[in-house]
Design an enzyme around this catalytic site. Structure first.
Site, PDB file in Angstrom:
ATOM      1  N   ARG A 186       0.821  -1.211   0.000  1.00 39.15           N
ATOM      2  CA  ARG A 186       0.000   0.000   0.000  1.00 39.15           C
ATOM      3  C   ARG A 186       0.854   1.259   0.000  1.00 39.15           C
ATOM      4  O   ARG A 186       0.389   2.343  -0.338  1.00 39.15           O
ATOM      5  CB  ARG A 186      -0.957  -0.016   1.195  1.00 39.15           C
ATOM      6  CG  ARG A 186      -1.963   1.113   1.215  1.00 39.15           C
ATOM      7  CD  ARG A 186      -3.236   0.766   1.986  1.00 39.15           C
ATOM      8  NE  ARG A 186      -3.008   0.084   3.220  1.00 39.15           N
ATOM      9  CZ  ARG A 186      -2.723   0.670   4.390  1.00 39.15           C
ATOM     10  NH1 ARG A 186      -2.615   1.991   4.454  1.00 39.15           N
ATOM     11  NH2 ARG A 186      -2.548  -0.046   5.482  1.00 39.15           N
ATOM     12  N   TYR A 224     -15.846  14.847 -17.409  1.00 39.02           N
ATOM     13  CA  TYR A 224     -16.359  13.489 -17.336  1.00 39.02           C
ATOM     14  C   TYR A 224     -17.480  13.448 -16.302  1.00 39.02           C
ATOM     15  O   TYR A 224     -17.396  14.082 -15.244  1.00 39.02           O
ATOM     16  CB  TYR A 224     -15.217  12.544 -16.963  1.00 39.02           C
ATOM     17  CG  TYR A 224     -15.660  11.165 -16.556  1.00 39.02           C
ATOM     18  CD1 TYR A 224     -16.479  10.399 -17.385  1.00 39.02           C
ATOM     19  CD2 TYR A 224     -15.266  10.616 -15.342  1.00 39.02           C
ATOM     20  CE1 TYR A 224     -16.894   9.140 -17.013  1.00 39.02           C
ATOM     21  CE2 TYR A 224     -15.663   9.346 -14.967  1.00 39.02           C
ATOM     22  CZ  TYR A 224     -16.481   8.612 -15.794  1.00 39.02           C
ATOM     23  OH  TYR A 224     -16.888   7.366 -15.419  1.00 39.02           O
ATOM     24  N   ASP A 235      -7.413  17.507 -16.918  1.00 41.27           N
ATOM     25  CA  ASP A 235      -7.657  16.118 -17.303  1.00 41.27           C
ATOM     26  C   ASP A 235      -7.187  15.950 -18.745  1.00 41.27           C
ATOM     27  O   ASP A 235      -7.748  16.545 -19.664  1.00 41.27           O
ATOM     28  CB  ASP A 235      -9.149  15.801 -17.170  1.00 41.27           C
ATOM     29  CG  ASP A 235      -9.450  14.316 -17.351  1.00 41.27           C
ATOM     30  OD1 ASP A 235      -8.747  13.651 -18.133  1.00 41.27           O
ATOM     31  OD2 ASP A 235     -10.409  13.818 -16.723  1.00 41.27           O
ATOM     32  N   LYS A 272      -8.061   4.244 -20.065  1.00 49.89           N
ATOM     33  CA  LYS A 272      -8.373   4.568 -21.444  1.00 49.89           C
ATOM     34  C   LYS A 272      -7.144   4.380 -22.353  1.00 49.89           C
ATOM     35  O   LYS A 272      -6.684   3.270 -22.542  1.00 49.89           O
ATOM     36  CB  LYS A 272      -8.932   5.986 -21.516  1.00 49.89           C
ATOM     37  CG  LYS A 272     -10.032   6.283 -20.483  1.00 49.89           C
ATOM     38  CD  LYS A 272     -11.189   5.310 -20.515  1.00 49.89           C
ATOM     39  CE  LYS A 272     -12.399   5.766 -19.730  1.00 49.89           C
ATOM     40  NZ  LYS A 272     -12.230   5.911 -18.280  1.00 49.89           N
TER      41      LYS A 272
END
Length: 406
Positions: free
Chosen positions: A96, A150, A215, A240
């Site tokens: 982590r 988005y 973005d 993406k």
């Protein structure tokens, strides 16, 4: 409609001076500061130390924990991370906190975006959440944002789920909307799903000292590097184009090392870590990113041209910067087009090797209030296509059939 492709691609034809590979890793030929073309960096970034290790393929480290026989030293390293957020020296402590495979992807993406660092997360939304939490922890909970974004980014900001307050503005209103507690200005260009473009330099100037978060999912560093135009944070849904094959989920923020340290602390505390296998696949995806983007963009530009000249289509959206995304509004029923494709896949998401089409008002932006959708240009007829690597003639034949009779 302007369907000209921009010649200002800062990535695919430019050169990058390395900011250095992962700690201790030599450059491709022992020179970590050499200039390489973007396509070369896409292949080699994050892999520079492999020849010295006697390896060709990137190792995949699936460990969740790592052995240490010096607990005092481990305590000191953990204290250092808690105080600074810097990536620990030496072997990892716990997955982590850090992972070698994920770190390679982060190194490579930072190199391609031209930033000091990058921090990867389990998804694009986890990456955005970390940015908001990082600023909110400093009492800077106000965000100035420009629509469209988005749909889930819009929802996260508008609902205040993370304790943020958002002011939605046109680009010209950014400077006036900034308050003492403004932590971020957020934009997306080209925007999802309308492909509207912003002048990032002008936006960054309007931000003053407030960090600009851009973005860059649609453009990727192949077409633009927002950090070169004033953005402090560059966000990607790595699911993406960076992954590129529709089989991996992830998110990443490219930024300066100061902000990266805070993001690593947020990631450690909240647990939104990128799985090592995802890091491996994303690093592999970066190697072909320039080739995929150039090929898909050429097809997208041709499809945009054909759609613009088709009497069955009322409007076509295609950005000046180019890219592999096309949006259009048919005169007829958009749902009939969705139901009529056979080669093209009717599905949400984008950036895969195959072409996808979806109806934003029904899926990706359904979560945005209807009035806000419409005011930001997301009408009920708008369709969004992510162009893949198929032959343009086959794709047009499928679209032509789905659009129905003249």
């Amino acid at each position: 409609m302007d369907i000209r492709q921009s010649t200002e691609s800062t990535g695919s034809t430019g050169t990058i001076r390395s900011t250095g590979p992962a700690p201790g890793a030599p450059g491709p030929h022992g020179d970590a500061t050499a200039r390489h073309a973007f396509a070369t960096e896409a292949v080699h970034a994050g892999r520079e130390d492999l020849p010295a290790m006697g390896l060709h393929a990137v190792p995949l480290d699936l460990s969740t924990t790592y052995p240490s026989y010096d607990s005092r030293q481990e305590a000191a390293r953990i204290d250092a991370f808690a105080a600074t957020g810097a990536r620990p020296d030496g072997p990892p402590v716990y997955a982590r906190l850090d992972n070698p495979t994920v770190a390679r992807f982060e190194t490579a993406l930072a190199r391609l975006e031209g930033t000091e660092s990058a921090v990867a997360f389990a998804s694009g939304m986890a990456a955005l959440s970390a940015c908001l939490l990082a600023r909110g922890a400093q009492g800077l909970r106000h965000v100035v944002a420009v629509r469209p974004l988005y749909g889930c980014s819009d929802h996260l900001l508008d609902t205040g789920l993370l304790g943020t307050e958002v002011t939605w503005v046109d680009p010209a209103g950014i400077a006036d909307a900034i308050r003492p507690d403004t932590g971020l200005v957020m934009v997306e260009t080209p925007a999802n799903p309308t492909l509207a473009e912003l002048d990032l330099r002008a936006v960054a100037h309007s931000c003053g000292t407030v960090p600009l978060l851009a973005d860059n999912t649609f453009a990727t560093p192949v077409l633009q590097r927002p950090a070169e135009r004033g953005a402090r944070l560059v966000l990607h849904s790595a699911t993406k184009y960076l992954g590129g094959h529709g089989d991996v989920m992830g998110g990443v923020v490219a930024c300066d090392e100061e902000f990266a340290r805070v993001l690593r602390q947020v990631r450690f505390a909240t647990g939104g870590v990128l799985h090592p296998l995802a890091g491996y696949l994303l690093l592999r995806g970066l190697a072909t990113l320039p080739v995929r983007m150039r090929a898909a963009s050429a097809t997208a530009a041709e499809l945009a041209r054909r759609l613009a000249g088709d009497p069955r289509v009322a409007r076509v959206h295609y950005p000046r910067i180019g890219g592999a995304m096309v949006a259009f509004e048919p005169h007829g029923d958009p749902h009939a087009v969705i139901g009529g494709v056979r080669l093209i896949t009717p599905a949400v998401s984008l950036g895969s090797v195959d072409t996808l089409i979806q109806h934003p008002a029904s899926i990706s932006h359904r979560i945005v209030a209807e009035g806000d959708r419409r005011s930001s240009g997301i009408g009920d007829r708008l369709l969004r296509m992510s162009i893949g690597l198929e032959d343009v003639t086959d794709l047009w034949r499928d679209l032509d059939r789905a659009l129905g009779p003249f």
